[in-house]
Design an enzyme around this catalytic site. Structure first.
Site, PDB file in Angstrom:
ATOM      1  N   VAL A 140       0.811  -1.232   0.000  1.00  0.00           N
ATOM      2  CA  VAL A 140       0.000   0.000   0.000  1.00  0.00           C
ATOM      3  C   VAL A 140       0.837   1.272   0.000  1.00  0.00           C
ATOM      4  CG1 VAL A 140      -2.032  -1.051   1.062  1.00  0.00           C
ATOM      5  CG2 VAL A 140      -0.269  -0.025   2.539  1.00  0.00           C
ATOM      6  N   TYR A 179       4.678   5.213  15.322  1.00  0.00           N
ATOM      7  CA  TYR A 179       3.312   4.692  15.226  1.00  0.00           C
ATOM      8  C   TYR A 179       2.297   5.755  15.656  1.00  0.00           C
ATOM      9  CZ  TYR A 179      -0.607   1.449  15.927  1.00  0.00           C
ATOM     10  OH  TYR A 179      -1.814   0.807  15.869  1.00  0.00           O
TER      11      TYR A 179
HETATM   12  C1  BGC Z   1      -1.566  -0.916  18.958  1.00  0.00           C
HETATM   13  C2  BGC Z   1      -1.509  -2.040  19.961  1.00  0.00           C
HETATM   14  C3  BGC Z   1      -1.848  -1.542  21.352  1.00  0.00           C
HETATM   15  C4  BGC Z   1      -3.100  -0.701  21.352  1.00  0.00           C
HETATM   16  C5  BGC Z   1      -3.376  -0.054  22.704  1.00  0.00           C
HETATM   17  C6  BGC Z   1      -2.901  -0.245  19.067  1.00  0.00           C
HETATM   18  O1  BGC Z   1      -3.042   0.748  18.111  1.00  0.00           O
HETATM   19  O2  BGC Z   1      -1.345  -1.425  17.655  1.00  0.00           O
HETATM   20  O3  BGC Z   1      -0.225  -2.630  19.955  1.00  0.00           O
HETATM   21  O4  BGC Z   1      -2.023  -2.637  22.213  1.00  0.00           O
HETATM   22  O5  BGC Z   1      -3.020   0.301  20.374  1.00  0.00           O
HETATM   23  O6  BGC Z   1      -2.230   0.549  23.246  1.00  0.00           O
END
Ligand code: BGC
Length: 273
Positions: A72, A171
């Protein structure tokens, strides 16, 4: 699987990225069970994608399903996936850019390529799928016989679009950005009757967070973050996605729905602060 009374997504086609496992798989099942044709996008483990496509095709409640490989984060591969989908099913009505990865490092130790990889898949991947979807929605025009909206985009976000996450800044940054991507699409294309919304899962039991649930000790610690005191399961997300794709949620545009057992209610404050 039990027969559903109504098929809210009959004669509609959905592309779900990263759909051969975890949350994406549950979304594909949720949309398929509501009658949609489903494209199961994957990048690795083709067997799982083909198996899911087979499972959806051979039960008598879902539309058709096919598996398509595409990275993607690469525009030519996303374009090829949309082309193949449109050749097979005629159009795309629903897009769920779900593919996402984690590469966890303390910020001062994070290699640039691991920052970049997460941004490429989680954010650029969603941008490319939205771009291709909106192009198709606008080109195709309304199909009022199947939906009141021209098209529906359901971004897979995370509680980390608002909860900071030390050790996972790449992330969290990608998910925070998805919120602005989603809201900008909702703002810009609402006039075209395109709906963009996000689902923000909390801790859902999948491979990505296996360390957080694979021992009782870890699970107990995780539950401290969840007022509802259970880890989520992928079908918790699949059912919300099917509803968000349907006309039952027609007036919802530009919203993030948190599906997190209350994680975003900061349970650390229950008896503190
Ligand atoms: C993550 C998980 C995590 C969760 C809560 C998600 O977006 O991918 O690894 O457990 O958030 O923290």
């Amino acid at each position: 699987m039990a027969q559903k009374p109504n098929k809210r997504l009959a004669n509609q086609t959905a592309i779900v990225t990263g759909a051969n496992s975890g949350i994406g798989e549950a979304v594909a099942i949720g949309l398929g069970s509501d009658g949609a044709n489903v494209v199961i996008n994957y990048i690795s483990n083709p067997e799982a994608a083909e198996e899911l496509a087979h499972q959806l095709c051979t039960n008598d409640i879902c539309g058709e399903a096919i598996a398509i490989k595409a990275d993607v984060s690469k525009e030519d591969q996303v374009e090829a996936m949309f082309k193949q989908t449109i050749e097979k099913f005629g159009t795309v009505d629903i897009c769920v850019p779900n593919a996402g990865i984690q590469r966890d490092y303390k910020l001062h130790e994070m290699p640039l390529n691991e920052w970049q990889k997460v941004i490429d898949v989680n954010l650029t991947g969603q941008f490319l799928c939205c771009k291709a979807s909106i192009q198709e929605f606008l080109k195709r025009g309304m199909r009022l016989d199947v939906s009141k909206s021209l098209g529906k985009i359901i971004h897979m976000s995370s509680v980390h679009e608002i909860i900071p996450w030390a050790g996972h800044a790449n992330y969290a940054a990608s998910k925070g950005a998805i919120r602005m991507l989603m809201e900008s699409i909702a703002q810009g294309y609402g006039q075209n009757k395109i709906r963009a919304n996000s689902i923000a899962p909390g801790a859902i039991k999948t491979e990505i967070n296996k360390l957080a649930w694979s021992s009782q000790e870890a699970l107990d610690k995780l539950h401290e973050l969840i007022p509802y005191k259970r880890i989520g399961v992928p079908s918790d997300i699949g059912s919300v996605a099917a509803w968000l794709a349907s006309d039952e949620s027609e007036y919802i545009n530009g919203t993030t729905i948190f599906v997190d057992g209350g994680m975003t209610c900061y349970p650390g404050f229950t008896e503190n602060g």
